[in-house]
Design a protein around this motif. Structure first.
Motif, PDB file in Angstrom:
ATOM      1  N   GLY A   1       0.815  -1.206   0.000  1.00 12.68           N
ATOM      2  CA  GLY A   1       0.000   0.000   0.000  1.00 12.68           C
ATOM      3  C   GLY A   1       0.846   1.253   0.000  1.00 12.68           C
ATOM      4  O   GLY A   1       2.081   1.203  -0.006  1.00 12.68           O
ATOM      5  N   ARG A   2       0.180   2.414   0.026  1.00  9.99           N
ATOM      6  CA  ARG A   2       0.897   3.689  -0.046  1.00  9.99           C
ATOM      7  C   ARG A   2       1.827   3.898   1.142  1.00  9.99           C
ATOM      8  O   ARG A   2       2.945   4.391   0.979  1.00  9.99           O
ATOM      9  N   GLN A   3       1.400   3.534   2.345  1.00 14.13           N
ATOM     10  CA  GLN A   3       2.243   3.754   3.523  1.00 14.13           C
ATOM     11  C   GLN A   3       3.497   2.892   3.473  1.00 14.13           C
ATOM     12  O   GLN A   3       4.601   3.355   3.804  1.00 14.13           O
ATOM     13  N   GLN A   4       3.341   1.632   3.060  1.00 10.56           N
ATOM     14  CA  GLN A   4       4.512   0.760   2.962  1.00 10.56           C
ATOM     15  C   GLN A   4       5.483   1.265   1.898  1.00 10.56           C
ATOM     16  O   GLN A   4       6.703   1.227   2.090  1.00 10.56           O
ATOM     17  N   ALA A   5       4.950   1.755   0.779  1.00  9.45           N
ATOM     18  CA  ALA A   5       5.805   2.304  -0.277  1.00  9.45           C
ATOM     19  C   ALA A   5       6.516   3.561   0.213  1.00  9.45           C
ATOM     20  O   ALA A   5       7.715   3.755  -0.041  1.00  9.45           O
TER      21      ALA A   5
ATOM     22  N   ALA B   1       4.843   7.676  -6.867  1.00 10.19           N
ATOM     23  CA  ALA B   1       3.961   8.496  -6.032  1.00 10.19           C
ATOM     24  C   ALA B   1       4.528   8.647  -4.628  1.00 10.19           C
ATOM     25  O   ALA B   1       4.443   9.725  -4.022  1.00 10.19           O
ATOM     26  N   ALA B   2       5.118   7.592  -4.098  1.00 10.25           N
ATOM     27  CA  ALA B   2       5.732   7.667  -2.774  1.00 10.25           C
ATOM     28  C   ALA B   2       6.892   8.649  -2.770  1.00 10.25           C
ATOM     29  O   ALA B   2       7.097   9.387  -1.796  1.00 10.25           O
ATOM     30  N   SER B   3       7.642   8.694  -3.853  1.00  4.43           N
ATOM     31  CA  SER B   3       8.783   9.597  -3.952  1.00  4.43           C
ATOM     32  C   SER B   3       8.351  11.056  -3.871  1.00  4.43           C
ATOM     33  O   SER B   3       8.922  11.858  -3.109  1.00  4.43           O
ATOM     34  N   SER B   4       7.330  11.421  -4.635  1.00  7.83           N
ATOM     35  CA  SER B   4       6.848  12.800  -4.567  1.00  7.83           C
ATOM     36  C   SER B   4       6.226  13.080  -3.202  1.00  7.83           C
ATOM     37  O   SER B   4       6.351  14.179  -2.657  1.00  7.83           O
ATOM     38  N   ALA B   5       5.548  12.065  -2.634  1.00 11.80           N
ATOM     39  CA  ALA B   5       4.948  12.232  -1.310  1.00 11.80           C
ATOM     40  C   ALA B   5       6.013  12.473  -0.242  1.00 11.80           C
ATOM     41  O   ALA B   5       5.822  13.289   0.669  1.00 11.80           O
ATOM     42  N   VAL B   6       7.128  11.767  -0.349  1.00  9.18           N
ATOM     43  CA  VAL B   6       8.243  12.005   0.577  1.00  9.18           C
ATOM     44  C   VAL B   6       8.732  13.441   0.453  1.00  9.18           C
ATOM     45  O   VAL B   6       8.992  14.118   1.454  1.00  9.18           O
ATOM     46  N   SER B   7       8.822  13.939  -0.781  1.00 15.29           N
ATOM     47  CA  SER B   7       9.280  15.320  -0.974  1.00 15.29           C
ATOM     48  C   SER B   7       8.286  16.315  -0.389  1.00 15.29           C
ATOM     49  O   SER B   7       8.677  17.325   0.204  1.00 15.29           O
TER      50      SER B   7
ATOM     51  N   ASP C   1      12.713   1.048  -6.807  1.00 17.57           N
ATOM     52  CA  ASP C   1      12.033  -0.141  -7.311  1.00 17.57           C
ATOM     53  C   ASP C   1      12.415  -1.377  -6.515  1.00 17.57           C
ATOM     54  O   ASP C   1      11.563  -2.208  -6.177  1.00 17.57           O
ATOM     55  N   LEU C   2      13.705  -1.492  -6.217  1.00 24.17           N
ATOM     56  CA  LEU C   2      14.161  -2.658  -5.473  1.00 24.17           C
ATOM     57  C   LEU C   2      13.595  -2.662  -4.058  1.00 24.17           C
ATOM     58  O   LEU C   2      13.253  -3.717  -3.520  1.00 24.17           O
ATOM     59  N   ALA C   3      13.477  -1.470  -3.461  1.00 23.86           N
ATOM     60  CA  ALA C   3      12.958  -1.380  -2.098  1.00 23.86           C
ATOM     61  C   ALA C   3      11.515  -1.856  -2.020  1.00 23.86           C
ATOM     62  O   ALA C   3      11.160  -2.660  -1.150  1.00 23.86           O
ATOM     63  N   VAL C   4      10.666  -1.367  -2.919  1.00 19.20           N
ATOM     64  CA  VAL C   4       9.253  -1.767  -2.848  1.00 19.20           C
ATOM     65  C   VAL C   4       9.067  -3.208  -3.320  1.00 19.20           C
ATOM     66  O   VAL C   4       8.204  -3.924  -2.811  1.00 19.20           O
ATOM     67  N   ALA C   5       9.888  -3.660  -4.274  1.00 24.32           N
ATOM     68  CA  ALA C   5       9.805  -5.055  -4.714  1.00 24.32           C
ATOM     69  C   ALA C   5      10.213  -5.996  -3.596  1.00 24.32           C
ATOM     70  O   ALA C   5       9.630  -7.081  -3.427  1.00 24.32           O
ATOM     71  N   SER C   6      11.205  -5.588  -2.801  1.00 25.30           N
ATOM     72  CA  SER C   6      11.634  -6.408  -1.671  1.00 25.30           C
ATOM     73  C   SER C   6      10.519  -6.516  -0.634  1.00 25.30           C
ATOM     74  O   SER C   6      10.297  -7.590  -0.054  1.00 25.30           O
TER      75      SER C   6
END
Length: 328
Positions: A21-25, A119-125, A306-311
């Motif tokens: 989900g979005r929070q995990q990403a 989307a998580a990347s922009s959300a972090v910013s 990509d590797l982080a969320v795939a893991s």
């Protein structure tokens, strides 16, 4: 995750969407940005080429996160004609390897994860750089990834309104529907009006020309420029980067294939003016310094995201016993 004795995990698109989900990403991407800034993770050089066939771009993104013990490669690209066939334009697959042995440990669908990690990347910013009192979210672009961007951004600030522009206005209803679902008012506007109203702007297009000019952006705005990931692409006026305090996922990609490439080549800014957002996450850079400061995040899309969320997807699928297993 150790799959040495259990064989190869195969995690399909449906499972990725079910489990991540979005929070995990958000947590995975924020963590890997911090690891990159501290030297605990690094991306390898990107290979990205035009095929000269089907107007497609194809390439590889890879890296190693020693802190998170994640090693792998994402393979895929962009096929602009896919939408006409009912397919996602972005197509990708993630291969994860055991850092201790080099053996392939997981094969993970990358289409949904690409959208959710972007989307998580922009959300972090937004979480680290946007003004706390931001009320109006501006969306430039209404393609497949735009709804992911809108949903993730809406969780970071108490927005009241969404203003949007897209080169093809007939695509805007998909954003309007999400805004309505989130309880936000929605307005289709010109690019100039978007700049005049928005406190936070997300650009998520495949443009090769500036869609927003420097003079259209009001003081205090935070911009997340998420579409430029190839040499020649451009979403905003290079002069805007000279007005802004610029952050990025990775400086090397920002200056070569990201939004900053044009500002760098024109001499509008220098490489040392760009700060990895991981430095803000780690507390080594203050981030926004004033209410009137324009901040800009150049999201180029690094392989480690990509590797982080795939893991995460592989780990959750393994723990739940939902992944398919195979032996090579």
């Amino acid at each position: 995750m150790n799959t040495q004795t259990d064989g190869l995990l195969i995690v399909g698109e449906d499972l990725c969407e079910q489990l991540v989900g979005r929070q995990q990403a958000f947590e995975a991407v924020q963590s890997v940005f911090g690891a990159m800034a501290s030297g605990g993770a690094r991306n390898f050089p990107v290979v990205r080429e035009a095929l000269g066939y089907a107007d497609a771009l194809y390439g590889f993104k890879s890296g190693f996160d020693q802190h998170g013990q994640v090693l792998g490669v994402k393979s895929g690209g962009y096929w602009p004609g896919n939408a006409e066939q009912g397919l996602t334009n972005h197509q990708s697959t993630v291969f994860l390897f055991d850092p201790d042995t080099g053996r392939l440990s997981a094969l993970v669908g990358g289409n949904y994860l690409t959208a959710v990690r972007t989307a998580a990347s922009s959300a972090v910013s937004i979480a680290h750089l946007a003004r706390k009192d931001a009320k109006v979210l501006g969306m430039v672009g209404a393609g497949h990834q735009s709804t992911f961007q809108l949903r993730a951004a809406a969780e970071q600030r108490d927005f009241e309104k969404v203003v949007a522009w897209n080169p093809h206005p007939d695509m805007l209803p998909r954003l309007a529907a999400v805004a309505e679902e989130l309880g936000l008012s929605f307005e289709s506007v010109s690019q100039q009006e978007l700049g005049a109203q928005a406190d936070v702007v997300i650009t998520i297009t495949s443009a090769f020309e500036p869609l927003l000019m420097a003079g259209w952006i009001k003081p205090g705005t935070h911009l997340a420029c998420m579409g430029t990931d190839t040499k020649g692409k451009m979403e905003v006026d290079p002069a805007l980067l000279a007005r802004a305090t610029v952050f990025t996922d990775e400086v090397a990609q920002s200056v070569s294939i990201g939004e900053a490439q044009h500002a760098i080549s024109s001499g509008a800014i220098t490489e040392d003016a760009i700060t990895p957002i991981g430095s803000v996450i780690n507390g080594n850079h203050p981030g926004r310094s004033s209410a009137d400061e324009i901040t800009l995040f150049d999201g180029t899309g690094v392989g480690l995201q990509d590797l982080a969320v795939a893991s995460v997807a592989a780990k959750l699928a393994d723990e739940a016993g939902l992944a398919t297993r195979a032996t090579l």
